[in-house]
Design a protein around this motif. Structure first.
Motif, PDB file in Angstrom:
ATOM      1  N   UNK A  36       0.828  -1.205   0.000  1.00 54.16           N
ATOM      2  CA  UNK A  36       0.000   0.000   0.000  1.00 54.16           C
ATOM      3  C   UNK A  36       0.869   1.264   0.000  1.00 54.16           C
ATOM      4  N   UNK A  37       1.908   1.250   0.828  1.00 56.05           N
ATOM      5  CA  UNK A  37       2.783   2.430   0.909  1.00 56.05           C
ATOM      6  C   UNK A  37       3.468   2.670  -0.443  1.00 56.05           C
ATOM      7  N   UNK A  38       3.996   1.593  -1.028  1.00 57.82           N
ATOM      8  CA  UNK A  38       4.688   1.766  -2.310  1.00 57.82           C
ATOM      9  C   UNK A  38       3.721   2.189  -3.405  1.00 57.82           C
ATOM     10  N   UNK A  39       2.488   1.674  -3.337  1.00 61.48           N
ATOM     11  CA  UNK A  39       1.477   2.089  -4.305  1.00 61.48           C
ATOM     12  C   UNK A  39       1.154   3.570  -4.167  1.00 61.48           C
ATOM     13  N   UNK A  40       1.101   4.046  -2.928  1.00 59.54           N
ATOM     14  CA  UNK A  40       0.744   5.454  -2.684  1.00 59.54           C
ATOM     15  C   UNK A  40       1.909   6.404  -2.964  1.00 59.54           C
ATOM     16  N   UNK A  41       3.109   6.016  -2.536  1.00 59.71           N
ATOM     17  CA  UNK A  41       4.211   6.988  -2.505  1.00 59.71           C
ATOM     18  C   UNK A  41       5.316   6.725  -3.526  1.00 59.71           C
ATOM     19  N   UNK A  42       5.391   5.493  -4.032  1.00 59.11           N
ATOM     20  CA  UNK A  42       6.500   5.140  -4.914  1.00 59.11           C
ATOM     21  C   UNK A  42       6.359   5.747  -6.301  1.00 59.11           C
ATOM     22  N   UNK A  43       7.491   5.774  -7.023  1.00 63.02           N
ATOM     23  CA  UNK A  43       7.465   6.181  -8.429  1.00 63.02           C
ATOM     24  C   UNK A  43       8.104   5.057  -9.224  1.00 63.02           C
ATOM     25  N   UNK A  44       8.049   5.165 -10.558  1.00 66.91           N
ATOM     26  CA  UNK A  44       8.617   4.081 -11.352  1.00 66.91           C
ATOM     27  C   UNK A  44      10.103   3.937 -11.022  1.00 66.91           C
ATOM     28  N   UNK A  45      10.496   2.719 -10.673  1.00 67.63           N
ATOM     29  CA  UNK A  45      11.898   2.470 -10.316  1.00 67.63           C
ATOM     30  C   UNK A  45      12.295   3.001  -8.952  1.00 67.63           C
ATOM     31  N   UNK A  46      11.323   3.577  -8.205  1.00 67.08           N
ATOM     32  CA  UNK A  46      11.659   4.155  -6.903  1.00 67.08           C
ATOM     33  C   UNK A  46      10.599   3.848  -5.846  1.00 67.08           C
ATOM     34  N   UNK A  47      10.630   2.647  -5.316  1.00 68.37           N
ATOM     35  CA  UNK A  47       9.703   2.376  -4.205  1.00 68.37           C
ATOM     36  C   UNK A  47      10.149   3.136  -2.957  1.00 68.37           C
ATOM     37  N   UNK A  48       9.214   3.439  -2.069  1.00 68.92           N
ATOM     38  CA  UNK A  48       9.585   4.115  -0.820  1.00 68.92           C
ATOM     39  C   UNK A  48      10.187   3.112   0.155  1.00 68.92           C
ATOM     40  N   UNK A  49       9.679   1.883   0.094  1.00 68.03           N
ATOM     41  CA  UNK A  49      10.167   0.843   1.016  1.00 68.03           C
ATOM     42  C   UNK A  49      10.701  -0.345   0.219  1.00 68.03           C
ATOM     43  N   UNK A  50      11.921  -0.723   0.503  1.00 66.63           N
ATOM     44  CA  UNK A  50      12.499  -1.927  -0.095  1.00 66.63           C
ATOM     45  C   UNK A  50      12.371  -3.017   0.955  1.00 66.63           C
ATOM     46  N   UNK A  51      11.514  -3.969   0.676  1.00 62.97           N
ATOM     47  CA  UNK A  51      11.203  -4.991   1.676  1.00 62.97           C
ATOM     48  C   UNK A  51      11.837  -6.311   1.261  1.00 62.97           C
TER      49      UNK A  51
END
Ligand code: GDG
Length: 471
Positions: A327-342
């Motif tokens: 959900x966080x990556x869907x909301x805040x991430x950009x192409x090639x740039x997730x907010x959280x690397x899990x």
């Protein structure tokens, strides 16, 4: 026969199948083995523990010059003793009831049975007057069982996890048996003084023995001491690893792969509900959402090491965290740039060191933790006095690492503020804090921990002989 016997749920090695079908061993070097290995070598020691799996082979063997005694475990014992009573009852109960502990009589019966087998094995391997050091919550009945079998021994017990206040411990239907089990030891060690006090108070209230400060007086004339010995890490080993050019190169490589953000936040935990992973990721995402930093400025790397995957609560937790990350990556991430690397995986020690080296802010936010070695390991690798540690007040490590950004993990706003403070800190401020924490960790390493426990055990007045200090 051995003069020093270590009894732990796990052996410091894993049993593996070799390509030709025969049995082999792979060392799994942890903090405990680093601490205990030198004492074992200078005292003709043996380590008793479960090697993983259900193989019935209990033959003694050596690995890297250490004598090891495997304790077999049946599939049923793994389920009832290990996953059930140890991890479904004691673990949550001792961690502030973060999830509800389950009390099942068949789990308890298995716990008694496995503890008895450990005690018998220790009794069969200990020399006359030997020192036996029992480790952790899975084996709390061993001290008393062993004393019954072998009154000549000097017995120490160390609890790696918190010991709860009376108000929580009282829930346990077998509270008295556990207390009496521990009282079989001459010295009962805890991470923090508060835990030792909880124990002494419970012994007074529930078992009715006379106590004075850290001592319990038993009717048979024996004295039991309960005291704190905060565990630590091989600080020099971690620093040396961090200085290794290969590790440094790997750290640079990881940062580049992350898109060279200005700041990298890092979390490294066993995937456990006590570790507060969910709340910390939420706090990070909120700070980002509010515009304090963007995905170009900052990323969060969360390593969640697979743990106790057969236990229902752990499967639920994994789903919850993974849904949140999505959900966080869907909301805040950009192409090639997730907010959280899990990353749901475990790594070799060198890779762990590279992760610590590449991280600007280490985030350790358990709801309750005996010590938390990850926090100390991070500090040990920061030989340039850079980086920051955000640390829960409820980790044992917070008692020593006072210069961390201390947080209450239940307070999301407070956690957000701490993440912002660590992010905004000047290099000078960060260096001042890190320097002080490094001093603490280097001066109190794991060798000092083992030596001080064994020295205190040697001082207890018994008829048994004492172990020699390490060279
Ligand atoms: C219990 C108590 C107490 C983790 N992932 C990997 C890996 N690790 C290593 C870390 C660290 C250890 O495991 C974890 O220790 P912690 O202290 O953080 O947490 P617990 O596992 O819950 O340990 C705790 C401890 O016992 C000792 O008394 O501090 O409070 O709960 O050393 O580095 N190591 C490798 N790969 C991984 O993926 N090689």
């Amino acid at each position: 026969m051995f003069d020093l016997v270590i009894v732990a749920n796990r052996l410091p090695v894993d049993r593996i199948k070799l390509p030709d079908g025969s049995n082999g061993w792979r060392t799994s070097p942890g903090g405990l083995v680093t601490a205990i290995e030198p004492v074992m070598r200078s005292n003709h020691g043996v380590w008793i523990g479960w090697p993983g799996g259900t193989d019935g082979d209990e033959e003694l063997f050596s690995a890297d010059g250490l004598d090891l005694a495997p304790m077999s475990m049946s599939a049923e014992e793994i389920q009832l003793f290990y996953e059930g009573f140890s991890n479904g009852c004691l673990w949550p109960l001792y961690h502030d009831v973060v999830v509800k502990p389950e009390f099942h009589r068949e789990w308890w019966d298995a716990y008694v049975g496995v503890n008895q087998r450990f005690a018998e094995k220790a009794a069969s391997l200990a020399a006359e007057g030997a020192t036996v050091w029992v480790q952790d919550y899975q084996l709390q009945l061993v001290p008393q069982m062993l004393r019954t079998l072998r009154p000549d021994l000097r017995i120490g017990f160390y609890l790696h996890i918190p010991f709860p206040p009376a108000e929580l411990f009282q829930q346990l239907p077998w509270r008295r048996q556990i207390l009496e089990g521990l009282l079989g030891a001459d010295l009962v060690g805890f991470q923090l003084p508060g835990a030792a006090q909880n124990f002494v108070r419970l012994v007074r209230q529930r078992v009715g023995h006379k106590t004075h400060r850290d001592l319990v007086y038993l009717p048979d004339g024996r004295t039991v001491r309960a005291a704190a010995f905060p565990i630590s890490i091989d600080a020099k080993g971690f620093e040396d690893m961090a200085r290794d050019p290969e590790v440094e190169a790997r750290a640079d490589e990881i940062r580049e792969a992350l898109g060279s953000p200005r700041t990298v936040f890092l979390g490294v935990d066993r995937l456990d509900y006590t570790k507060g992973i969910f709340a910390r990721l939420r706090a990070f995402a909120e700070v980002m959402k509010e515009g304090h930093f963007s995905v170009e400025d900052a990323v969060f790397v969360q390593v969640a090491v697979p743990s106790r995957e057969q236990v229902e609560e752990y499967r639920i937790l994994r789903d919850e965290i993974e849904r949140l990350v999505g959900r966080i990556n869907g909301d805040l991430g950009e192409i090639g740039r997730p907010a959280i690397h899990y990353l749901h995986s475990s790594y070799p020690r060198k890779e762990m060191a590279a992760l610590y080296r590449m991280a600007d802010i280490m985030v350790v936010t358990p709801y309750r933790d005996g010590m938390n070695l990850v926090a100390k390991e991070y500090v040990a690798t920061r030989f340039e006095n850079d980086g920051a540690l955000v640390l829960s007040e409820f980790a044992g490590a917070a008692d020593e690492l006072r210069q961390a950004y201390l947080v209450n993990p239940h307070d999301i706003n407070g956690m957000k503020q701490a993440l912002r403070d660590a992010y905004d800190a000047s290099d000078k401020e960060a260096a001042k804090r890190m320097k002080a924490m490094r001093r603490t960790v280097t001066q109190n390493d794991v060798k000092a921990w083992a030596d001080s426990f064994l020295a205190a055990l040697a001082q207890v007045e018994t008829h048994a002989k004492a172990v020699r200090p390490t060279a």
